[in-house]
Design a protein around this motif. Structure first.
Motif, PDB file in Angstrom:
ATOM      1  N   THR A 165       0.813  -1.211   0.000  1.00  0.00           N
ATOM      2  CA  THR A 165       0.000   0.000   0.000  1.00  0.00           C
ATOM      3  C   THR A 165       0.847   1.261   0.000  1.00  0.00           C
ATOM      4  N   MET A 166       0.331   2.308  -0.655  1.00  0.00           N
ATOM      5  CA  MET A 166       0.905   3.629  -0.475  1.00  0.00           C
ATOM      6  C   MET A 166       0.713   4.046   0.979  1.00  0.00           C
ATOM      7  N   THR A 167       1.644   4.848   1.485  1.00  0.00           N
ATOM      8  CA  THR A 167       1.545   5.394   2.836  1.00  0.00           C
ATOM      9  C   THR A 167       1.241   6.884   2.735  1.00  0.00           C
ATOM     10  N   PHE A 168       0.943   7.500   3.881  1.00  0.00           N
ATOM     11  CA  PHE A 168       0.512   8.894   3.843  1.00  0.00           C
ATOM     12  C   PHE A 168       1.560   9.881   3.338  1.00  0.00           C
ATOM     13  N   PRO A 169       2.862   9.652   3.554  1.00  0.00           N
ATOM     14  CA  PRO A 169       3.825  10.588   2.954  1.00  0.00           C
ATOM     15  C   PRO A 169       3.694  10.681   1.443  1.00  0.00           C
ATOM     16  N   LEU A 170       3.378   9.578   0.779  1.00  0.00           N
ATOM     17  CA  LEU A 170       3.190   9.593  -0.668  1.00  0.00           C
ATOM     18  C   LEU A 170       1.800  10.083  -1.035  1.00  0.00           C
ATOM     19  N   ILE A 171       0.783   9.571  -0.352  1.00  0.00           N
ATOM     20  CA  ILE A 171      -0.598   9.968  -0.655  1.00  0.00           C
ATOM     21  C   ILE A 171      -0.767  11.480  -0.542  1.00  0.00           C
ATOM     22  N   ASN A 172      -0.294  12.038   0.554  1.00  0.00           N
ATOM     23  CA  ASN A 172      -0.538  13.456   0.820  1.00  0.00           C
ATOM     24  C   ASN A 172       0.417  14.381   0.089  1.00  0.00           C
ATOM     25  N   ASN A 173       1.308  13.813  -0.720  1.00  0.00           N
ATOM     26  CA  ASN A 173       2.153  14.627  -1.602  1.00  0.00           C
ATOM     27  C   ASN A 173       1.565  14.749  -3.002  1.00  0.00           C
ATOM     28  N   ALA A 174       0.445  14.084  -3.244  1.00  0.00           N
ATOM     29  CA  ALA A 174      -0.178  14.124  -4.576  1.00  0.00           C
ATOM     30  C   ALA A 174      -0.722  15.512  -4.891  1.00  0.00           C
ATOM     31  N   ASN A 175      -0.777  15.814  -6.162  1.00  0.00           N
ATOM     32  CA  ASN A 175      -1.369  17.079  -6.597  1.00  0.00           C
ATOM     33  C   ASN A 175      -2.856  17.103  -6.286  1.00  0.00           C
ATOM     34  N   CYS A 176      -3.519  15.949  -6.416  1.00  0.00           N
ATOM     35  CA  CYS A 176      -4.952  15.868  -6.130  1.00  0.00           C
ATOM     36  C   CYS A 176      -5.289  14.469  -5.635  1.00  0.00           C
ATOM     37  N   CYS A 177      -6.100  14.389  -4.590  1.00  0.00           N
ATOM     38  CA  CYS A 177      -6.687  13.134  -4.137  1.00  0.00           C
ATOM     39  C   CYS A 177      -8.198  13.240  -4.324  1.00  0.00           C
ATOM     40  N   MET A 178      -8.803  12.174  -4.848  1.00  0.00           N
ATOM     41  CA  MET A 178     -10.219  12.235  -5.187  1.00  0.00           C
ATOM     42  C   MET A 178     -10.929  10.974  -4.713  1.00  0.00           C
ATOM     43  N   PHE A 179     -12.066  11.187  -4.039  1.00  0.00           N
ATOM     44  CA  PHE A 179     -12.948  10.102  -3.626  1.00  0.00           C
ATOM     45  C   PHE A 179     -14.251  10.188  -4.406  1.00  0.00           C
TER      46      PHE A 179
END
Length: 240
Positions: free
Chosen positions: A177-191
């Motif tokens: 799994t991706m971890t939060f350091p990578l997830i929260n570095n994204a330009n955009c997160c979408m649900f």
């Protein structure tokens, strides 16, 4: 954070299509490539409806996985396997555009190898944190996202970008799994979240601000987009 609360799943799919198309076109115009992370579960169904309708140069896409089950791709639990069956036949995407895990390695080696593959795709060295154009995330009924589960030690991971998990409370137990350091570095997160079955957990996370894993998704640039249907998002006040 931008919330959309729409009437039904069809409208959610249309909004998802429009938002992905806009981000893809901008990324391709700016950098010649669109790097996007995919998720499993209900997200597969939504994206297999949305992506074929997107007006973009799909040849410029590189597709990654926010998490993946540690199973062969012909296993029914494989996220890539699901996209291979449902998405590839209805688009011009090619299998080689997907960056996949190697299940011939041990679980630990697999996670490290996948992190190295991601860094290579971004032409970055170890210790760097890539910026994905978009991560398309899902949310489980317990509030998990990716393979980051409530109360699990990986919620506090700060060093690894991709981590192994061998005790997932949801089968199969072995995943990367991706971890939060990578997830929260994204330009955009979408649900994209639909259905009355998600209404209670949506309220807990997005209204009551309970710090379950989905509630910890907070891109550094603030570009978080949540698209709900009325059944799931009845407790949410929409921006649009």
């Amino acid at each position: 954070m931008v919330n959309f609360v729409l009437q039904n799943e069809d409208e959610v799919i249309q909004k998802l299509t429009d938002r992905i198309e806009s981000l893809a076109q901008k990324a391709i115009a700016d950098n010649g490539v669109f790097r996007v992370g995919l998720s499993g579960g209900s997200v597969i169904n939504y994206l297999c409806r949305a992506i074929p309708a997107i007006k973009t140069d799909l040849a410029k896409w590189r597709l990654f996985f926010c998490d993946e089950r540690f199973v062969p791709e012909n296993d029914s639990d494989s996220t890539f396997g699901a996209y291979k069956v449902a998405l590839l036949p209805v688009t011009d995407l090619k299998e080689e555009q997907f960056i996949k895990i190697n299940t011939n390695l041990t679980l630990e080696e697999c996670a490290k190898d996948y992190e190295e593959k991601i860094l290579k795709e971004f032409q970055m060295e170890d210790g760097s944190v890539p910026v994905f154009d978009l991560l398309l995330l899902g949310m489980g009924p317990d509030g998990h996202t990716c393979s980051l589960f409530p109360g699990h030690g990986l919620l506090n991971e700060t060093r690894r970008l991709i981590a192994p998990i061998d005790d997932s409370p949801k089968p199969p137990p072995k995943r990367v799994t991706m971890t939060f350091p990578l997830i929260n570095n994204a330009n955009c997160c979408m649900f994209a979240i639909c259905g009355a079955g998600k209404a209670a957990i949506v309220e807990r996370i997005f209204v009551n601000k309970e710090l379950l894993p989905t509630g910890l998704v907070a891109p550094k640039n603030g570009n978080l987009v949540c698209i709900f249907d009325q059944a799931a998002g009845k407790s949410i006040g929409a921006n649009n």
